[in-house]
Design a protein around this motif. Structure first.
Motif, PDB file in Angstrom:
ATOM      1  N   HIS A   7      -3.547   6.247   5.338  1.00  0.00           N
ATOM      2  CA  HIS A   7      -4.935   5.974   5.208  1.00  0.00           C
ATOM      3  C   HIS A   7      -5.447   5.682   4.037  1.00  0.00           C
ATOM      4  O   HIS A   7      -4.771   5.695   3.033  1.00  0.00           O
ATOM      5  CB  HIS A   7      -5.869   7.196   5.669  1.00  0.00           C
ATOM      6  N   GLY A   8      -6.533   4.787   3.771  1.00  0.00           N
ATOM      7  CA  GLY A   8      -7.215   4.733   2.509  1.00  0.00           C
ATOM      8  C   GLY A   8      -6.268   3.557   1.781  1.00  0.00           C
ATOM      9  O   GLY A   8      -6.025   2.606   2.221  1.00  0.00           O
ATOM     10  N   HIS A   9      -5.980   3.908   0.451  1.00  0.00           N
ATOM     11  CA  HIS A   9      -5.326   2.946  -0.369  1.00  0.00           C
ATOM     12  C   HIS A   9      -3.965   2.831   0.361  1.00  0.00           C
ATOM     13  O   HIS A   9      -3.428   1.416   0.064  1.00  0.00           O
ATOM     14  CB  HIS A   9      -5.179   3.418  -1.655  1.00  0.00           C
ATOM     15  N   ASP A  10      -3.347   3.777   0.766  1.00  0.00           N
ATOM     16  CA  ASP A  10      -1.895   3.417   1.472  1.00  0.00           C
ATOM     17  C   ASP A  10      -1.896   2.681   2.599  1.00  0.00           C
ATOM     18  O   ASP A  10      -0.950   1.722   2.784  1.00  0.00           O
ATOM     19  CB  ASP A  10      -1.552   4.888   1.997  1.00  0.00           C
ATOM     20  N   ARG A  11      -2.871   2.232   3.360  1.00  0.00           N
ATOM     21  CA  ARG A  11      -3.153   1.406   4.512  1.00  0.00           C
ATOM     22  C   ARG A  11      -3.201  -0.030   3.922  1.00  0.00           C
ATOM     23  O   ARG A  11      -2.585  -0.776   4.173  1.00  0.00           O
ATOM     24  CB  ARG A  11      -4.293   1.651   5.151  1.00  0.00           C
ATOM     25  N   LEU A  14       0.314  -0.706   2.592  1.00  0.00           N
ATOM     26  CA  LEU A  14       1.071  -1.029   3.789  1.00  0.00           C
ATOM     27  C   LEU A  14       0.780  -2.673   4.175  1.00  0.00           C
ATOM     28  O   LEU A  14       1.694  -3.256   4.402  1.00  0.00           O
ATOM     29  CB  LEU A  14       1.053  -0.196   4.874  1.00  0.00           C
ATOM     30  N   GLY A  15      -0.454  -3.070   4.253  1.00  0.00           N
ATOM     31  CA  GLY A  15      -0.797  -4.566   4.580  1.00  0.00           C
ATOM     32  C   GLY A  15      -0.226  -5.392   3.714  1.00  0.00           C
ATOM     33  O   GLY A  15       0.150  -6.523   3.941  1.00  0.00           O
ATOM     34  N   ARG A  16      -0.110  -5.108   2.382  1.00  0.00           N
ATOM     35  CA  ARG A  16       0.526  -6.032   1.326  1.00  0.00           C
ATOM     36  C   ARG A  16       1.878  -6.026   1.617  1.00  0.00           C
ATOM     37  O   ARG A  16       2.323  -7.202   1.295  1.00  0.00           O
ATOM     38  CB  ARG A  16       0.105  -5.384  -0.261  1.00  0.00           C
ATOM     39  N   ILE A  17       2.667  -5.067   1.768  1.00  0.00           N
ATOM     40  CA  ILE A  17       3.853  -5.126   2.008  1.00  0.00           C
ATOM     41  C   ILE A  17       4.463  -5.965   3.264  1.00  0.00           C
ATOM     42  O   ILE A  17       5.382  -6.732   2.998  1.00  0.00           O
ATOM     43  CB  ILE A  17       4.443  -3.722   2.220  1.00  0.00           C
ATOM     44  N   ARG A  29       6.085   1.282  -9.022  1.00  0.00           N
ATOM     45  CA  ARG A  29       5.619   2.847  -9.065  1.00  0.00           C
ATOM     46  C   ARG A  29       4.734   3.139  -7.681  1.00  0.00           C
ATOM     47  O   ARG A  29       4.729   4.380  -7.201  1.00  0.00           O
ATOM     48  CB  ARG A  29       4.865   3.233 -10.445  1.00  0.00           C
ATOM     49  N   GLU A  30       3.891   2.096  -7.390  1.00  0.00           N
ATOM     50  CA  GLU A  30       2.883   2.279  -6.301  1.00  0.00           C
ATOM     51  C   GLU A  30       3.719   2.528  -5.143  1.00  0.00           C
ATOM     52  O   GLU A  30       3.560   3.430  -4.195  1.00  0.00           O
ATOM     53  CB  GLU A  30       1.946   1.316  -6.042  1.00  0.00           C
ATOM     54  N   VAL A  31       4.854   1.660  -4.932  1.00  0.00           N
ATOM     55  CA  VAL A  31       5.619   1.771  -3.732  1.00  0.00           C
ATOM     56  C   VAL A  31       6.130   3.017  -3.819  1.00  0.00           C
ATOM     57  O   VAL A  31       6.643   3.753  -2.693  1.00  0.00           O
ATOM     58  CB  VAL A  31       6.655   0.535  -3.802  1.00  0.00           C
ATOM     59  N   VAL A  32       6.990   3.517  -4.769  1.00  0.00           N
ATOM     60  CA  VAL A  32       7.767   4.747  -4.796  1.00  0.00           C
ATOM     61  C   VAL A  32       7.069   6.074  -4.394  1.00  0.00           C
ATOM     62  O   VAL A  32       7.230   6.768  -3.438  1.00  0.00           O
ATOM     63  CB  VAL A  32       8.432   4.920  -6.085  1.00  0.00           C
ATOM     64  N   ALA A  33       5.784   6.021  -5.034  1.00  0.00           N
ATOM     65  CA  ALA A  33       4.968   7.019  -4.586  1.00  0.00           C
ATOM     66  C   ALA A  33       4.196   6.844  -3.228  1.00  0.00           C
ATOM     67  O   ALA A  33       4.389   7.938  -2.385  1.00  0.00           O
ATOM     68  CB  ALA A  33       3.433   6.824  -5.656  1.00  0.00           C
ATOM     69  N   PHE A  34       4.080   5.689  -2.639  1.00  0.00           N
ATOM     70  CA  PHE A  34       3.604   5.597  -1.180  1.00  0.00           C
ATOM     71  C   PHE A  34       4.829   5.900  -0.281  1.00  0.00           C
ATOM     72  O   PHE A  34       4.718   6.899   0.651  1.00  0.00           O
ATOM     73  CB  PHE A  34       3.454   4.020  -1.060  1.00  0.00           C
ATOM     74  N   SER A  86       4.104  -0.904  11.314  1.00  0.00           N
ATOM     75  CA  SER A  86       3.424  -1.973  11.550  1.00  0.00           C
ATOM     76  C   SER A  86       2.186  -2.127  10.426  1.00  0.00           C
ATOM     77  O   SER A  86       2.066  -1.221   9.930  1.00  0.00           O
ATOM     78  CB  SER A  86       2.905  -2.505  12.793  1.00  0.00           C
ATOM     79  N   PRO A  87       1.697  -3.327  10.248  1.00  0.00           N
ATOM     80  CA  PRO A  87       0.487  -3.269   9.168  1.00  0.00           C
ATOM     81  C   PRO A  87      -0.659  -2.490   9.681  1.00  0.00           C
ATOM     82  O   PRO A  87      -1.581  -2.187   8.689  1.00  0.00           O
ATOM     83  CB  PRO A  87       0.051  -4.821   9.193  1.00  0.00           C
ATOM     84  N   TYR A  88      -0.668  -2.224  10.818  1.00  0.00           N
ATOM     85  CA  TYR A  88      -1.829  -1.581  11.419  1.00  0.00           C
ATOM     86  C   TYR A  88      -1.558   0.047  11.597  1.00  0.00           C
ATOM     87  O   TYR A  88      -2.267   0.682  12.133  1.00  0.00           O
ATOM     88  CB  TYR A  88      -2.314  -2.019  12.710  1.00  0.00           C
ATOM     89  N   SER A  89      -0.340   0.509  11.066  1.00  0.00           N
ATOM     90  CA  SER A  89       0.017   2.028  11.604  1.00  0.00           C
ATOM     91  C   SER A  89      -0.814   2.968  10.853  1.00  0.00           C
ATOM     92  O   SER A  89      -1.217   2.677   9.614  1.00  0.00           O
ATOM     93  CB  SER A  89       1.634   2.193  11.148  1.00  0.00           C
TER      94      SER A  89
END
Length: 236
Positions: A7-11, A14-17, A29-34, A86-89
């Motif tokens: 949720h939030g910033h993680d969503r 995820l969409g950017r990935i 660093r953001e990806v590792v934390a996510f 998926s981008p919507y998970s």
């Protein structure tokens, strides 16, 4: 079993990935934390990290600057797809464990790879994993087989990460048999074999047999029987 919510910033991340074209400004660093929040991210040394999501693991190299290489972002996207994201998970599910010491049968074409792990101690015991190339615009999905293995007169646009994921899926199998459709350079089996030779020599040496069949006419039972026969001919 739900083991993480997104949720939030993680969503947003995820969409950017999953964004196409692939982003070239995703901070490592953001990806590792996510990944650590929705699965696990483990440093292995020599700037290598193991990312695990829903039982699927892949190794990534820490970039020299702050952003991930777009090719590594594509590999991460494939890992997430294999984990059911998926981008919507909004949540990630825990996958059932897969036997690590079973022989493997790979049935591959340009559309998908079916990987059967064959447990020699269980009659009829096999676990199937299906991998597909990243194909956001459906180009590969709409291509059709020809008898010579070509696709409408041309070789399908290759997602080489697709073949890397196949190699990773059988990385711990003692023996591997591969069944493909078509011959020559248009054959996905030929592309996979070349990729194993170039990037996955440890897996290549465990390929004990290959065969070409008409996959459009073969049933799962026939393919499994063929795979077991191919492995039975191996003298190990």
């Amino acid at each position: 079993m739900i083991n993480a919510r997104i949720h939030g910033h993680d969503r947003t991340l995820l969409g950017r990935i999953f964004h196409h074209p692939t982003s070239n400004n995703l901070e490592w660093r953001e990806v590792v934390a996510f990944v650590g929040r929705i699965g696990s991210a483990e440093e292995k040394g020599d700037d290598k990290w193991g990312f695990t999501l829903a039982g699927r693991t892949a190794t990534f190299l820490r970039p020299r600057d702050k952003d991930m290489d777009p090719r590594e972002v594509e590999r991460l996207r494939h890992l997430m797809q294999d984990a059911g994201l998926s981008p919507y998970s909004t949540e990630i599910l825990e996958a059932s464990p897969v036997p690590a010491d079973s022989d493997a049968l790979i049935v591959v074409d340009h559309h998908e790879a079916r990987i059967y792990r064959l447990d020699p101690e269980t009659v009829g015991g096999e676990t199937e994993t299906t991998l597909r190339p990243y194909d956001p615009k459906g180009y590969i999905h709409h291509l059709s087989h020809k008898e010579d293995g070509n696709y409408r007169g041309q070789r399908a646009s290759e997602d080489l990460g697709y073949y890397d994921r196949i190699a990773e899926a059988v990385a711990r199998a003692p023996r591997v048999a591969i069944v493909g459709h078509g011959t020559g350079k248009s054959s996905a089996m030929a592309v996979l074999s070349e990729r194993l030779h170039e990037r996955h020599p440890g897996t290549e040496i465990r390929v004990v047999a290959t065969a070409t069949v008409d996959l459009s006419a073969a049933t799962d039972g026939q393919l499994l029987a063929l795979g077991r026969e191919m492995l039975a001919l191996d003298g190990r």
